[in-house]
Design an enzyme around this catalytic site. Structure first.
Site, PDB file in Angstrom:
ATOM      1  N   GLU A  32       0.813  -1.220   0.000  1.00 25.62           N
ATOM      2  CA  GLU A  32       0.000   0.000   0.000  1.00 25.62           C
ATOM      3  C   GLU A  32       0.848   1.273   0.000  1.00 25.62           C
ATOM      4  OE1 GLU A  32      -2.606  -3.200   1.744  1.00 25.62           O
ATOM      5  OE2 GLU A  32      -0.548  -2.516   2.096  1.00 25.62           O
ATOM      6  N   HIS A  77     -15.082  -0.977   1.226  1.00 21.18           N
ATOM      7  CA  HIS A  77     -15.284  -1.498   2.578  1.00 21.18           C
ATOM      8  C   HIS A  77     -15.122  -0.341   3.564  1.00 21.18           C
ATOM      9  CE1 HIS A  77     -14.667  -5.005   0.132  1.00 21.18           C
ATOM     10  NE2 HIS A  77     -14.891  -5.843   1.142  1.00 21.18           N
ATOM     11  N   ASP A 109     -14.661 -10.112   7.004  1.00 21.59           N
ATOM     12  CA  ASP A 109     -13.338  -9.716   7.471  1.00 21.59           C
ATOM     13  C   ASP A 109     -13.282  -9.317   8.946  1.00 21.59           C
ATOM     14  OD1 ASP A 109     -11.838 -10.107   5.106  1.00 21.59           O
ATOM     15  OD2 ASP A 109     -12.807  -8.350   4.256  1.00 21.59           O
TER      16      ASP A 109
END
Length: 520
Positions: free
Chosen positions: A294, A345, A353
């Protein structure tokens, strides 16, 4: 961050060269150079980005590692004893060494020549140097790292190096050298202009695209007509699916739109269907496979924009994982990089999750980053409006936008539209004289506000606020620096009158400082 940005600059060169260069007409043909230090080699972001660069085989990326063995604490062997070259080789880099970097300029030139000869790998040149070289008392010490030498030590250094000039005194031979480079540069510019004229004759369509997208950095007329529109009667779906529709619509009309996901494309819905994968043997494609990196992804994406080539970069992950790339998001805002950070999300409804993936405090913290616009759309039209805003902000202003989309399905709202989204906030359920305003409804919580309003007796107005930053922006300030039309104070006060009670509804942890929502 610097060496990771360099990976993005090299990726931009590779992509544009693959798209536009033709035999005998190489519009794009440059190298990317970067200088990194011991600290750069220790920070995790350099591992992410440099492994990605080796995977891509970015042969025109050349990094100088200033291997001086000193950080602020002292000699690096206090905490750092690995062999950096042996780490970079399995990344897929060519590693060269200059044992005497203080004085052996010819060895540096030779290393650069060798680096250029390797076309299928980036090159790391380890240059062994002495920090504070020439300083009689502070060379090879941390005293030369984080503090000035001081007037006396600077004078002693000049004497030891044989530099017979005063402070800020520039000898004539320096000016002569730079003037020669300026003349050579002018000649290269003239040759390039001549080549581009030929290119326009032989490749008129590509030339027109290059001029618009890369040289002029302009969007096509009416480009946003491609964005999908929905009605309240259309079946609701997750805004991440609306995002997928918008992203693919944009990809078809903007060839400069490129990016990818941190190993989450099937969940983020960020794969462009009209193009393939940007890989070592397919640089002309636009889907970037960043892997689970990321932070590196954010830095590479920033550089795609900062290259000033007109590329509109996006990168994607789960909203919660913006914590891994927070430094890159903040740098995008500080350095005016036009990155579009796509996240999904966005709240507690994240499926299987669980709590580690629930970003209950993330969006308020992102709204605190100056000059970052956060967009959390509530339906299909707001999603389209968010993309219109983000693309124009990237291309026209080189500034970042962070978007958060839902995993769960949401209904399409009355009065939602691209135009209303661009206002930052607007009435979803209209009420001329409200007794209560259910606001700030954002994302999937707007639908909850609509349902609540139907069950309440009395005059209730429901306001959707896809972006606090867009709504709160000063009209006078935006009129000068922003391509979008900010709303005047009269609109804001009419939408949210001071004498009417209001309730903000967002599935986030409530911040102690409510000023990020405004003082309404």
């Amino acid at each position: 961050m610097g060496i990771s940005n360099a990976v993005g600059l090299a990726a931009a060169e590779a992509h544009l060269a693959a798209v536009y260069n033709k035999p005998g007409m190489e519009l794009i043909d440059h190298y990317t150079y970067t200088i990194a230090g011991d600290g750069c080699m220790q920070e995790g972001i350099s591992h992410e980005a440099c492994a990605y660069a080796g995977h891509l085989g970015l042969g025109k990326l050349i990094a100088f590692y200033d291997d001086n063995g000193i950080t602020i604490d002292g000699h690096t062997d206090l905490s750092f004893t690995e062999d950096v070259g042996k780490r970079f080789e399995p990344y897929g880099w060519q590693v060269l060494e200059v044992p005497e970097g203080n004085t052996d300029v010819d060895a540096i030139r030779k290393a650069i020549k060798e680096a250029k000869a390797c076309t299928d790998k980036p090159t790391l040149i380890k240059v062994k140097t002495t920090i504070g070289f020439g300083s009689p008392n502070k060379a090879d010490s941390h005293d030369a790292h984080g503090a000035p030498l001081g007037a006396d030590e600077a004078e002693a250094t000049r004497k030891q190096l044989g530099w017979n000039y005063g402070e800020f005194e520039v000898p004539d031979q320096v000016y002569d050298t730079f003037r020669k480079h300026a003349k050579a540069g002018s000649e290269k510019q003239a040759a390039w202009n001549k080549m581009f004229k030929e290119y326009q004759e032989k490749e008129p369509e590509l030339a027109a695209q290059f001029k618009r997208a890369v040289m002029d950095r302009k969007l096509p007329e009416n480009w946003a007509d491609c964005l999908p529109k929905v009605t309240p009667e259309d079946k609701g779906k997750a805004t991440r699916l609306h995002s997928q529709d918008c992203l693919n619509a944009i990809a078809n009309v903007l060839p400069e739109f490129m990016g990818g996901s941190a190993d989450l494309a099937p969940s983020n819905m960020t794969l462009m269907k009209c193009t393939g994968d940007f890989l070592k043997d397919s640089y002309s494609e636009r889907n970037m496979r960043f892997g689970i990196r990321e932070f590196g992804m954010g830095a590479v994406s920033n550089a795609l924009s900062l290259d000033k080539t007109g590329i509109i970069p996006y990168c994607a992950t789960f909203t919660i994982f913006t914590d891994y790339m927070r430094g890159a998001i903040r740098i995008a805002a500080l350095s005016q990089a036009g990155s579009i950070f796509v996240t999904t999300h966005d709240s507690i409804a994240v499926g299987e999750d669980g709590p580690t993936h629930q970003p209950i405090e993330t969006l308020p913290s992102l709204r605190l980053i100056p000059d970052l616009t956060v967009m959390r759309p509530a339906d299909g039209n707001e999603t389209a409006g968010a993309y219109k805003y983000a693309v124009e902000r990237s291309k026209n202003e080189s500034r970042p936008t962070m978007m958060a989309f839902s995993r769960q399905a949401v209904d399409n709202l009355p009065n939602s539209s691209i135009e209303n989204t661009m206002k930052g906030a607007y009435e979803v359920i209209e009420c001329e004289k409200p007794e209560l305003i259910l606001t700030i409804g954002t994302g999937s919580e707007v639908g909850l506000c609509v349902d609540a309003a139907k069950k309440l007796d009395g005059q209730v107005r429901v306001v959707s606020m896809p972006s606090c930053e867009v709504f709160r922006a000063s009209w006078l300030w935006w009129a000068v620096v922003d391509s979008h039309v900010a709303q005047p104070d009269s609109y804001k006060s009419k939408l949210l009158p001071a004498d009417v009670p209001k309730m903000s509804v967002e599935a986030e942890a409530e911040p102690e400082d409510r000023s990020i929502f405004g003082n309404w």
